[in-house]
Write an enzyme that holds these catalytic residues in place. Structure first.
Site, mmCIF file in Angstrom:
data_model
loop_
_atom_site.group_PDB
_atom_site.id
_atom_site.type_symbol
_atom_site.label_atom_id
_atom_site.label_comp_id
_atom_site.label_asym_id
_atom_site.label_seq_id
_atom_site.Cartn_x
_atom_site.Cartn_y
_atom_site.Cartn_z
ATOM 1 N N ASP A 334 0.857 -1.186 0.000
ATOM 2 C CA ASP A 334 0.000 0.000 0.000
ATOM 3 C C ASP A 334 0.885 1.224 0.000
ATOM 4 O O ASP A 334 2.033 1.156 0.420
ATOM 5 C CB ASP A 334 -0.826 0.064 1.292
ATOM 6 C CG ASP A 334 -1.931 -0.955 1.301
ATOM 7 O OD1 ASP A 334 -2.240 -1.479 0.233
ATOM 8 O OD2 ASP A 334 -2.472 -1.224 2.400
ATOM 9 N N ASP A 641 -4.927 -3.578 4.964
ATOM 10 C CA ASP A 641 -5.416 -3.203 6.291
ATOM 11 C C ASP A 641 -6.931 -3.314 6.441
ATOM 12 O O ASP A 641 -7.433 -3.469 7.527
ATOM 13 C CB ASP A 641 -4.945 -1.794 6.671
ATOM 14 C CG ASP A 641 -5.123 -0.806 5.542
ATOM 15 O OD1 ASP A 641 -5.889 -1.107 4.614
ATOM 16 O OD2 ASP A 641 -4.501 0.273 5.572
ATOM 17 N N ASP A 645 -9.386 -6.402 2.164
ATOM 18 C CA ASP A 645 -8.049 -6.868 1.798
ATOM 19 C C ASP A 645 -7.837 -8.319 2.222
ATOM 20 O O ASP A 645 -6.898 -8.968 1.778
ATOM 21 C CB ASP A 645 -6.977 -6.005 2.486
ATOM 22 C CG ASP A 645 -6.905 -4.615 1.896
ATOM 23 O OD1 ASP A 645 -7.285 -4.462 0.718
ATOM 24 O OD2 ASP A 645 -6.489 -3.686 2.603
HETATM 25 P P1 ATP Z 1 -3.514 3.047 -0.113
HETATM 26 O O1 ATP Z 1 -4.268 1.917 -0.727
HETATM 27 O O2 ATP Z 1 -2.143 3.205 -0.572
HETATM 28 O O3 ATP Z 1 -3.643 3.126 1.382
HETATM 29 P P2 ATP Z 1 -5.219 5.329 -0.268
HETATM 30 O O4 ATP Z 1 -5.367 5.291 1.203
HETATM 31 O O5 ATP Z 1 -4.797 6.604 -0.872
HETATM 32 O O6 ATP Z 1 -4.219 4.294 -0.800
HETATM 33 P P3 ATP Z 1 -8.032 5.062 -0.458
HETATM 34 O O7 ATP Z 1 -8.069 5.281 0.994
HETATM 35 O O8 ATP Z 1 -8.827 3.977 -1.078
HETATM 36 O O9 ATP Z 1 -6.566 4.820 -0.936
HETATM 37 O O10 ATP Z 1 -8.383 6.427 -1.136
HETATM 38 C C1 ATP Z 1 -8.737 6.541 -2.492
HETATM 39 C C2 ATP Z 1 -9.151 7.960 -2.805
HETATM 40 O O11 ATP Z 1 -10.327 8.298 -2.069
HETATM 41 C C3 ATP Z 1 -8.112 8.994 -2.403
HETATM 42 O O12 ATP Z 1 -7.274 9.276 -3.466
HETATM 43 C C4 ATP Z 1 -8.953 10.205 -2.050
HETATM 44 O O13 ATP Z 1 -9.208 10.990 -3.194
HETATM 45 C C5 ATP Z 1 -10.261 9.626 -1.588
HETATM 46 N N1 ATP Z 1 -10.324 9.614 -0.129
HETATM 47 C C6 ATP Z 1 -9.442 9.089 0.742
HETATM 48 N N2 ATP Z 1 -9.824 9.237 2.001
HETATM 49 C C7 ATP Z 1 -11.017 9.895 1.959
HETATM 50 C C8 ATP Z 1 -11.957 10.342 2.944
HETATM 51 N N3 ATP Z 1 -11.735 10.143 4.242
HETATM 52 N N4 ATP Z 1 -13.056 10.962 2.517
HETATM 53 C C9 ATP Z 1 -13.282 11.149 1.216
HETATM 54 N N5 ATP Z 1 -12.460 10.752 0.248
HETATM 55 C C10 ATP Z 1 -11.323 10.133 0.596
#
Ligand code: ATP
Length: 900
Positions: A334, A641, A645
């Site tokens: 991730d 996490d 997953d």
């Molecule tokens: P990883 O898989 O590396 O942890 P990540 O945490 O960036 O990646 P997600 O959490 O799935 O992946 O987030 C995907 C997208 O959703 C982000 O790029 C962001 O634009 C949006 N996003 C993330 N967190 C939030 C939130 N709390 N509220 C609204 N949109 C969010």
């Protein structure tokens, strides 16, 4: 357990919620008081499963007798008694006793070590106490506690469900049924079987979706899981494919050797040799040739490896992972929180009418919002206002002060949005919480990719809906955009996407913000999003790469391990961060989830192999990725996490869960848990895994020649009809003392400096490669030849039988001792690894040397082991031969560098 609690536990599915509350003297709104919870903890005990009923110490001690070597020894001891060799018999029985004790202690220690590891991944539970929500260790949940569960949690105790919200639970731990079961609060008939009690949540099961509130009716041993636990005492096994293979190998070998010994005995007796003499020979053959220390040494080496990994913050949950780690060829990681710090700071706010930059970093209040002329932006009107409001109100995080430092509770992404709103001049209490009280929420999920909340506007009957999420996703919901003065116009999608791309290319994580005014009657669920929203702006935040991540990626590349970033974030953001971390140095491609979706299954393995970054990937696609990597022959470690997953973690050769941010479901599915969530820890674990394997190979390469040589020496004596050059008790001495004082010390050997500069070990490759087998044979030949020559030479030059045997015994040990130094590295010369770099070995050598002096010169030992003092010139011959053996192996090493 007290009667009230146990009655409630037994029948609580058939009671109404009020009756359960009453019988457990609790309060649905306020929960228990901390004081009462403390009393109950004392009364009912901790909420832990009792240790699997392990047998008592006597049984466990006696169990140590169940070992082929011990049978041989017992037979040998009995035989010695029959033939009137009382001293031999007592030595042999003494060895049996020592062996039992060592085995017993070792088993207990290994169990204790496993227990400790389990304790490192303890779960927490959310309960209501004194009217407030608290997070407590799940060990401290007591009957009567009002417990809250969420998707991803492990249910901490048996709960009577009171308030489920779309709650589905995976009860496979209890029922074997892996399809999540929908839960409801309604009362059920008394006769309902456990598997059908839909109003109960059982300890140890996993919440797949939704949330719920329930009352703990049973904890610890009184739970259903506790019942099952009592039925099947499932002591965790210290076994891996390799240990099982080795245990099997030693068993077969033992059988072969015993048969050989029996045949020898029969032939000798038939040829007219004495029964007693032939019995001794047969016993010597069996005792010498059986590699009895092997399985134990392997287990100890693995256990030491597990301990080393835990110290480097990688907790192994399933022992086979230790072996597999050394063979890992792909790590899928991730991005957020693993490769990056997950400490977000909003750097820029983009609105359709202009861009603002935010100054200051971290969660502190210092900093402001400036437009491109350096003027502070007005956060109280138009698009900037609503953009910041959406960020701050459509938000579940809170800013706190911890140890005098500003911090965030909840998602750091949301924390950053609160901080920037405050920097811009919004008051989080007055302008957000009071001005826009929240009525309902649609939480963020990686699948939905946005979050939305509905707010009342005090004094008006209209309401406000706020949303934030991934740009492409949120834009599909918007038709209009807001200008700087608050007026609306059709949204310019291209301009928004171009701006987002621009920000993402700088490595910033971009979230889009939107709002909508709705009337009070409007329904708020997933469907209300189908009516269009107003786009208000973008917020872009920086998440610094972890300090050690780039170096760890480099180390992996050097070790032939490919690192793939797998993220839900935007491709441009992912690419920028991947570039910073050196992930794209080898020219890997960047693929998105939609690219993956379009690829035919057949082409997937080749394509994913060439890619280094996978962006906007959904958790389901992670599973496809793992399978695709495996299809091209990779050994895959995959991080995760979330609840979704879990399938990928289970499927991966090594599922890696995050200890801090991971859900219980992910931890449950994982083979390894990172207590610091850091990518560098995976690299460290791979390194340790390689070290463990190296040390195992070294031990095996060291121990086998002795067994082979002892067997051969005896065989040759029998074939020649000569007296035995070493007696069974002497062989016992050699094997027992050297295994403990010398061999085991190899498990403490530091990792080889080049362990991360070689390609990963092919798991299909046998443990003993051809060159290694040849070396083992070489050393065996040296031992057989050397000892026979020395033994015959001493006899021919007037030594007594006891003296000649003492010389042979000392030669065996001396060669093993110098060969131990050869084995510290199977490829590199001794001086390059530093003679003093493993102090354990030096200590072991000193102990062994003292032992040899004792067995040679102490009259008691002479009596026990049939040895006799030898003179200095004999020692010179012994040391000369040992040195020769060392030189020959060193030369062999030089000649065949690429040995393993
Ligand atoms: P990883 O898989 O590396 O942890 P990540 O945490 O960036 O990646 P997600 O959490 O799935 O992946 O987030 C995907 C997208 O959703 C982000 O790029 C962001 O634009 C949006 N996003 C993330 N967190 C939030 C939130 N709390 N509220 C609204 N949109 C969010």
């Amino acid at each position: 357990m007290g009667s009230a609690a146990s009655d409630a536990a037994a029948g609580s599915h058939s009671l109404s919620a009020q009756d359960v509350v009453r019988s457990l003297h609790t309060d649905l709104q306020r929960g228990l008081t901390e004081l009462e919870a403390g009393h109950r903890l004392e009364r009912y005990g901790q909420n832990v499963l009792p240790r699997a009923e392990s047998a008592g110490p006597v049984i466990r001690l006696l169990r140590q007798l169940n070992h082929p070597l011990i049978y041989v020894l017992l037979v040998a001891g009995a035989g010695a008694l029959v033939f009137g060799e009382g001293v031999d018999a007592s030595v042999i029985f003494g060895v049996v006793l020592v062996n039992m004790l060592v085995g017993f202690v070792q088993e207990s220690k290994a169990e204790a070590a496993l227990d400790k590891l389990q304790a490192m991944v303890r779960t927490a539970a959310r309960v209501l106490r004194d009217g407030r929500e608290r997070t407590v260790p799940s060990d401290n949940v007591v009957p009567g506690d009002v417990v809250l569960v969420d998707a991803g949690d492990k249910v901490p105790a048996d709960l009577r469900l009171i308030r489920p919200t779309n709650l589905r639970v995976d009860e496979s731990a209890l029922t074997g049924e892996s399809v999540p079961v929908l839960k409801e609060a309604a009362e059920l008939p008394t006769a309902t079987p456990v598997a059908d009690r839909r109003n109960m949540l059982y300890s140890g099961t996993l919440v797949a979706t939704g949330a719920g509130l329930g009352i703990a009716v049973a904890t610890g041993a009184d739970t259903e899981l506790g019942n099952i636990h009592r039925l099947v005492a499932s002591a965790e096994e210290l076994a891996t494919p390799l240990t099982r293979k080795l245990a099997w190998f030693s068993k077969v070998l033992t059988a072969v050797i015993l048969a050989l010994a029996a045949v020898t005995f029969a032939i000798g007796v038939a040829r007219g040799q004495g029964v007693g003499e032939m019995f001794t020979a047969a016993v010597a053959l069996a005792v010498g040739a059986i590699p009895e220390g092997l399985p134990a040494a392997v287990t100890i080496t693995l256990a030491i490896g597990v301990g080393r990994m835990a110290r480097r913050r990688a907790v192994i949950r399933r022992l086979p992972a230790v072996e597999t780690l050394g063979s890992t060829t792909v790590i899928g990681s991730d991005k957020t929180g693993t490769l990056t710090e997950n400490q977000m700071t909003v750097r820029a706010v983009w609105t359709p009418d202009g861009r603002f930059d935010a100054t200051g970093s971290g969660y502190g209040a210092d900093g402001e919002i400036l437009d491109n002329s350096g003027q502070a932006g007005d956060a109280h009107i138009g698009a900037l206002h609503w953009c910041l409001l959406a960020g701050a109100a459509c938000n579940d995080a809170a800013l706190v002060h911890r140890d005098g430092r500003p911090g965030v509770v909840g998602d750091p992404t949301e924390g950053a949005l609160l901080v920037v709103a405050r920097k811009a001049g919004l008051d989080l209490e007055r302008d957000v919480a009071v001005a826009l009280p929240r009525l309902a929420a649609l939480p963020f999920s990686s699948e939905r990719q946005y979050m939305a909340t509905l707010h009342a506007v005090p004094g008006q009957d209209r309401r406000v809906l706020l949303a934030k999420g991934a740009v492409e996703r949120l834009l599909t919901l918007c038709t209009k955009e807001m200008s700087a003065d608050g007026s609306l116009r059709p949204v310019d999608r291209d301009a928004v996407l171009a701006a987002a791309e621009n920000l993402a290319r700088a490595g910033l994580r971009v979230l889009a913000m939107a709002m909508k005014r709705v009337c009070a009657t409007e329904q708020f669920d997933g469907s209300s999003m189908s009516t269009p929203l107003v786009f208000t702006g973008l917020q872009a935040m920086f998440d610094p790469p972890r300090r050690d991540a780039a170096a760890a990626v480099r180390a992996c590349h050097g070790a032939g391990v490919a690192v793939k970033m797998i993220t839900g974030d935007h491709a441009a953001t992912a690419t920028a961060i991947a570039g910073d971390l050196g992930l794209l140095d080898d020219g890997g491609d960047v693929l998105t989830g939609s690219d993956l979706a379009e690829l035919p299954a057949g082409e997937l393995p080749g394509v994913v192999d060439r890619a280094a970054v996978f962006a906007r990937v959904s958790p389901e696609q992670k599973l496809r990725l793992v399978e695709a990597f495996q299809a091209s022959g990779h050994v895959v470690a995959m991080t995760g996490d979330g609840v979704n997953d879990a399938p990928a973690l289970r499927r991966a050769d090594i599922g890696v869960a995050m200890g801090r941010s991971g859900t219980d479901v992910a931890k449950d599915a994982a083979d390894m848990v990172l207590t610091d969530d850091d990518f560098a820890t995976i690299e460290a674990a791979v390194e340790e895994g390689r070290g463990v394997f190296d040390n195992l190979t070294k031990f095996i390469a060291w121990t086998l020649p002795t067994n082979m040589a002892e067997g051969f020496v005896i065989l040759v004596a029998i074939v020649l009809g000569a007296a035995l050059p070493i007696l069974p008790t002497q062989i016992l001495w050699i094997n027992m003392t050297t295994a403990v004082a010398l061999g085991l010390m190899l498990a403490f050997e530091p990792k080889e400096a080049d362990s991360m500069q070689r390609p990963p070990r092919d798991p299909r490759k046998p443990l003993l490669t051809r060159p290694l087998v040849l070396r083992i044979l070489l050393v065996s030949v040296l031992l057989v030849g050397g000892s026979w020559w020395l033994y015959s030479w001493e006899l021919a030059n007037g030594a007594t039988l006891a003296e000649a045997r003492t010389a042979a015994v000392n030669l065996f040990v001396a060669v093993e001792l110098v060969y131990l130094f050869n084995c510290r590295s199977l490829t590199r010369p001794m001086w390059s690894i530093g003679v003093f770099s493993n102090r354990w070995i030096l200590g072991g050598v000193a102990v062994q040397a003292a032992g040899q002096l004792a067995i040679t010169y102490l009259p008691v030992f002479n009596g026990l082991f049939h040895t006799a003092p030898i003179t200095a010139d004999v020692w010179l011959r012994i040391l000369g031969l040992a040195l020769l053996a060392w030189l020959i192996v060193a030369a062999d090493k030089r000649l065949r560098k690429r040995l393993i």
